[in-house]
Design an enzyme around this catalytic site. Structure first.
Site, short mmCIF file in Angstrom:
data_model
loop_
_atom_site.label_atom_id
_atom_site.label_comp_id
_atom_site.label_asym_id
_atom_site.label_seq_id
_atom_site.Cartn_x
_atom_site.Cartn_y
_atom_site.Cartn_z
N ASN A 55 50.71 5.20 -30.81
CA ASN A 55 50.40 4.83 -32.19
C ASN A 55 49.30 3.76 -32.16
O ASN A 55 49.57 2.58 -31.96
CB ASN A 55 51.65 4.31 -32.90
CG ASN A 55 52.66 5.40 -33.13
OD1 ASN A 55 52.50 6.24 -34.01
ND2 ASN A 55 53.71 5.42 -32.30
N GLU A 56 48.09 4.21 -32.33
CA GLU A 56 46.92 3.34 -32.22
C GLU A 56 46.76 2.48 -33.47
O GLU A 56 47.41 2.72 -34.50
CB GLU A 56 45.66 4.20 -32.02
CG GLU A 56 45.68 5.07 -30.77
CD GLU A 56 45.47 4.28 -29.49
OE1 GLU A 56 45.70 3.05 -29.48
OE2 GLU A 56 45.08 4.89 -28.48
N PRO A 57 45.89 1.45 -33.41
CA PRO A 57 45.61 0.66 -34.61
C PRO A 57 45.26 1.56 -35.80
O PRO A 57 44.48 2.51 -35.67
CB PRO A 57 44.40 -0.18 -34.18
CG PRO A 57 44.59 -0.35 -32.71
CD PRO A 57 45.18 0.95 -32.23
#
Length: 635
Positions: A161-163
């Protein structure tokens, strides 16, 4: 384990547990997982685990396997769901998380195969949406996850879950952030080989777990851990969403916790018990915070920043300032091997004996000149008997085209050598058909190791270290041909023990860089420590008169408050150091494993050394061109 007062934790928004090292921390997590499994077994229920990959949880899995082999733990009642998988990714690929989990856990325990769930990176694009919905449904159908294990990425990602990920996000296909791909580049032998997408559980999926345990090891994670634990909740740092969870633990080693307020600046959180080390740390911090030289700090400055009780204990700012100023002044020396015929009572190194036998351990074939090249040159110039021990071959850090370049040279030199021609033909054929991320053949590994050995010898010659004083250990733990190494063994320790006992050095320099993102420096240091302890146990006489100095590698410098020896480097020696780094041509321009810094290693080293000198100068010390810092290890 130290239990902090509640007041010390007032900046922390997530329950955080700090252990002395990652081994002890991993054991605590493994014990908690085992307790859950056994409890559920007694109740006749299933234990549902959310599992992670990467280097962080490996030791936890090792302990779980150990518990099982000792007959203390069965996984018959366990159901697992992994966080993520690269896309596309075949399950039998050396980079797949299926293979990772099998090698580290599933192949060694009695879990039922149908209870293992890992996102499938081998499905077609038109199947992904339905597949992700089914993955969520499977988690719900077994009653949800009891314990979810997490690591944390440098961007603050959990899972993949990236920025920008939202709090309610579910299992889905995502595009990987460039920093995440850079961090994975070493595993894939180049950023260009890292998949651009992945399937991951969402933040919402993770948050639905009844218990979350996020683990982090090493200084490289300290900054993002501090943001996650003490910072504001924001989508740009997905780990901050864990502040919403009512049963989440961050389990850290000392290094990963080092940026938390209670560790870095405890005087801002509560009243402190002041010792010399803490006084030095706080005074340097205050000086840098206010941009004032140490001798200019006032009582008011200390009072304003939570150090009023220090003033009350010591008496005045002037007394504190002078004490810390003198401590710093005594760390600076242009004689890293000791100054002969001089009073050494206020110097970091002893005057006698002179000359000394100095042994520099270099984890990779270029760490010596990158990290302490100026000090190495100074030791040689001052007449010491300098040896360099290259602990690993460094062969995986050589590009394939470098091998071809050297082979072309070899074939021109030995045109009539049929055996060599055949060997080179075999290597060329392998490289021509090599798949992205594929392990090198033994022949290619050998040639790459020879390339790095030749470069190290060239650097030694340039620095004035005799070739016979260059020792190529090729420690066995490293020689896998892959980024993932074998555990250190008795053979690694014995090789190091034998070299130490042969040379009987008066001083040892070793890489204390535990921020090394690939772990090689960490293992190399552990091997040295184990060899030293063995020498101590064997009551070897010379070890009592040996000093051990730790330097930092290409990624980070010691904090000035920790430095016990600082060696000034003038402009001429800085230029010589850079030239020595240039001798490592295969690492020039574009290194295989650059880490999170795009600059070349010589640029990083130069800037780091100049920054250290500048910091000393701003604290009120003399102005130098550059400096290399060391911490003494007491064993």
């Amino acid at each position: 384990m130290y239990q902090p007062y509640q007041e010390e934790l007032r900046f922390e928004k997530i329950h955080t547990i700090i252990h002395g090292n990652s081994d002890v921390a991993s054991l605590s997590v493994a014990n908690e997982i085992a307790s859950l499994i056994n409890q559920k077994q007694e109740e006749g229920k299933k234990a549902v685990l959310g599992l992670a990959t990467g280097s962080t949880p490996v030791k936890v899995y090792d302990y779980l396997v150990q518990f099982h082999k000792e007959g203390r733990l069965s996984f018959k009642n366990v159901i697992t769901f992994n966080l993520d998988e690269y896309f596309p990714m075949k399950p039998d690929s050396i980079h797949s998380y299926v293979r990772f989990m099998n090698e580290h856990l599933f192949d060694h325990i009695d879990i039922e195969p149908h209870n293992i769930h890992i996102p499938d990176g081998n499905i077609s694009m038109d199947e992904i949406r339905k597949y992700c919905e089914d993955y969520e449904e499977k988690i719900k159908n077994v009653g949800g996850i009891d314990i979810q294990i997490l690591g944390i990425g440098r961007t603050g990602h959990i899972g993949f879950n990236e920025p920008g990920s939202t709090l309610n996000s579910k299992t889905r296909l995502i595009r990987l952030d460039r920093m995440t791909r850079l961090d994975a580049a070493s595993d894939f032998f180049g950023e260009e080989n890292v998949p651009k997408r992945a399937i991951t559980m969402g933040v919402g999926t993770i948050m639905s777990a009844r218990k979350i345990i996020l683990m982090a090891w090493g200084e490289g994670k300290s900054s993002i851990v501090q943001q996650a634990v003490e910072g504001k909740i924001k989508e740009s740092v997905p780990a901050t969403f864990l502040q919403h969870h009512d049963n989440c633990d961050f389990v850290l080693d000392e290094a990963a916790a080092s940026s938390l307020t209670r560790k870095k600046t405890p005087w801002l959180a509560t009243e402190c018990d002041w010792d010399d080390k803490l006084i030095k740390t706080a005074t340097i911090w205050l000086s840098e915070k206010l941009g004032k030289a140490i001798l200019k700090l006032t009582n008011e400055d200390y009072n304003e920043y939570g150090m009023g009780n220090l003033i009350a204990e010591i008496g005045s700012a002037e007394q504190i300032n002078l004490k810390v100023f003198n401590q710093l002044q005594h760390t600076i020396t242009g004689w890293p091997g000791g100054k002969p015929n001089a009073d050494d009572s206020q110097r970091p190194e002893r005057a006698q004996p002179h000359p000394k036998t100095s042994l520099i351990f270099s984890p990779h074939p270029d760490d010596d000149v990158i990290s302490m090249g100026g000090t190495l040159l100074r030791l040689v110039d001052q007449g010491h008997n300098v040896h360099v021990a290259y602990q690993t071959s460094g062969n995986i850090a050589v590009f394939d085209d470098e091998v071809i370049r050297f082979l072309d040279f070899a074939i021109d030199v030995q045109k009539d050598n049929k055996e060599l021609k055949q060997k080179i033909k075999k290597v060329r054929e392998f490289l021509a058909n090599k798949k992205p991320g594929e392990l090198d053949s033994p022949e290619v590994q050998e040639f790459k190791g020879l390339i790095r050995k030749g470069e190290a010898l060239a650097a030694c010659r340039y620095c004035g270290v005799p070739e016979e004083n260059a020792h190529f250990q090729n420690l066995p733990f490293y020689e896998t041909g892959a980024v993932r190494k074998k555990p250190l063994s008795d053979e690694d320790v014995q090789l190091t023990y034998d070299l130490l006992n042969k040379l009987k050095p008066h001083q040892i320099f070793a890489a204390g860089d535990l921020s090394d993102p690939h772990g090689t420096h960490r293992v190399c240091l552990q091997i040295i420590f184990k060899a030293l302890e063995k020498l101590k146990e064997d009551r070897v006489d010379w070890i009592r008169n040996c000093y051990v100095w730790l330097y930092r590698g290409a990624w980070q410098e010691w904090d000035i408050a920790d430095m016990e020896m600082a060696v000034p480097i003038g402009p001429k020696d800085m230029a010589r150091k850079i030239t020595a780094i240039f001798k490592h041509q295969s690492q020039k321009d574009s290194a295989m494993f650059p880490g999170n810094d795009d600059r070349e290693f010589w640029q990083r080293a130069e800037q780091r050394n100049k920054d250290t000198a500048n910091r000393y100068n701003e604290l009120g010390m003399a102005e130098y061109e550059a400096m290399e810092g060391f911490v003494r290890y007491h064993f």
